[in-house]
Design an enzyme around this catalytic site. Structure first.
Site, PDB file in Angstrom:
ATOM      1  N   ALA A  63     100.020  53.773  16.971  1.00 56.00           N
ATOM      2  CA  ALA A  63     101.149  55.060  16.520  1.00 56.00           C
ATOM      3  C   ALA A  63      99.486  55.338  15.936  1.00 56.00           C
ATOM      4  O   ALA A  63      98.391  54.973  15.578  1.00 56.00           O
ATOM      5  CB  ALA A  63     101.738  54.825  15.350  1.00 56.00           C
ATOM      6  N   ASP A  64      99.497  56.391  15.855  1.00 59.12           N
ATOM      7  CA  ASP A  64      98.085  57.355  15.548  1.00 59.12           C
ATOM      8  C   ASP A  64      98.544  58.597  15.179  1.00 59.12           C
ATOM      9  O   ASP A  64      99.994  59.100  15.494  1.00 59.12           O
ATOM     10  CB  ASP A  64      97.110  57.273  16.188  1.00 59.12           C
ATOM     11  CG  ASP A  64      95.329  57.902  16.108  1.00 59.12           C
ATOM     12  OD1 ASP A  64      95.142  57.643  15.190  1.00 59.12           O
ATOM     13  OD2 ASP A  64      95.500  59.273  15.986  1.00 59.12           O
ATOM     14  N   THR A  65      97.968  59.940  14.432  1.00 59.75           N
ATOM     15  CA  THR A  65      98.538  60.589  13.975  1.00 59.75           C
ATOM     16  C   THR A  65      97.170  61.474  13.253  1.00 59.75           C
ATOM     17  O   THR A  65      96.283  60.782  12.504  1.00 59.75           O
ATOM     18  CB  THR A  65      98.559  60.467  12.396  1.00 59.75           C
ATOM     19  OG1 THR A  65     100.448  59.960  12.332  1.00 59.75           O
ATOM     20  CG2 THR A  65      99.856  61.926  11.707  1.00 59.75           C
ATOM     21  N   SER A 107     101.371  60.109  17.732  1.00 57.52           N
ATOM     22  CA  SER A 107     102.236  59.171  19.422  1.00 57.52           C
ATOM     23  C   SER A 107     102.965  57.971  18.603  1.00 57.52           C
ATOM     24  O   SER A 107     102.034  57.562  17.526  1.00 57.52           O
ATOM     25  CB  SER A 107     100.944  59.260  19.662  1.00 57.52           C
ATOM     26  OG  SER A 107      99.444  58.216  18.960  1.00 57.52           O
TER      27      SER A 107
END
Length: 204
Positions: free
Chosen positions: A84-86, A121
């Protein structure tokens, strides 16, 4: 299978305490691995493309680590990797972790009486079949005026220096100044629960 014994192994590809807590709250048992990638080397115009590219780079880095150490084919049960990424988007510009206390202060002053968005994501890979599903989720956050002394306290404490865009909304000091969150709080914290759940189901 009993509900508390999922028929798959889950790896969270992140060292984020917030993501670990969210996944645990969802009832999953998992191990964590972090990807050592140079996030600054990955650049995309659109934040949605950027977070997807970053999640893919993290997943690929972790998969190559795993392939060096264990043979997954022996596993009867699938192993699922969640990456994940933010990022925070303010007036169309992507914001990463503040580079200094001064930048963190400026970021928070911008949010005061204003708004920002987070784009997160989630990328789920079935390490046995190789299939992969990913999507992004966007949340809008609106703020009341944030007093300078609150900003000072947050910077002194230091957590905001490690948050994308210097943005935290679950912190007790900030909570009173959050006017509205359009979307889910868990997404802002780095892992949208509903999306993660759906992608895991789809990949199995």
């Amino acid at each position: 299978m009993e509900a508390n014994a999922p028929p798959f192994k889950l790896i969270l590809g992140s060292s984020s305490a917030a993501r670990r807590k969210i996944l645990a709250d969802m009832g999953y048992q998992f191990t964590t691995m972090s990807a050592d990638i140079d996030e600054k080397a990955i650049r995309k115009e659109k934040p949605e493309d950027l977070v997807m590219a970053l999640a893919e780079a993290k997943a690929d880095a972790i998969i190559s680590k795993i392939q060096k150490t264990e043979n997954l084919e022996k596993d009867v049960n699938p192993t699922i990797l969640v990456a994940a990424d933010t990022v925070v988007v303010y007036e169309g510009v992507v914001r990463e972790k503040p580079s200094s206390e001064a930048e963190a202060r400026q970021f928070m002053k911008d949010y005061s009486n204003g708004h920002a968005a987070t784009v997160s994501s989630v990328l789920v890979t079935n390490l046995v079949t190789g299939s992969r599903r990913g999507e992004w989720d966007k949340v809008e956050i609106y703020f009341h005026e944030i007093p300078d002394q609150v900003i000072d306290k947050l910077i002194e404490e230091g957590i905001v220096l490690y948050a994308a865009g210097g943005l935290i909304i679950e912190h007790p000091l900030i909570v009173p100044y959050v006017k509205e969150v359009v979307g889910s709080t868990d997404s802002v914290m780095g892992l949208p629960k509903a999306l993660t759940e759906r992608l895991i189901k789809e990949i199995l």
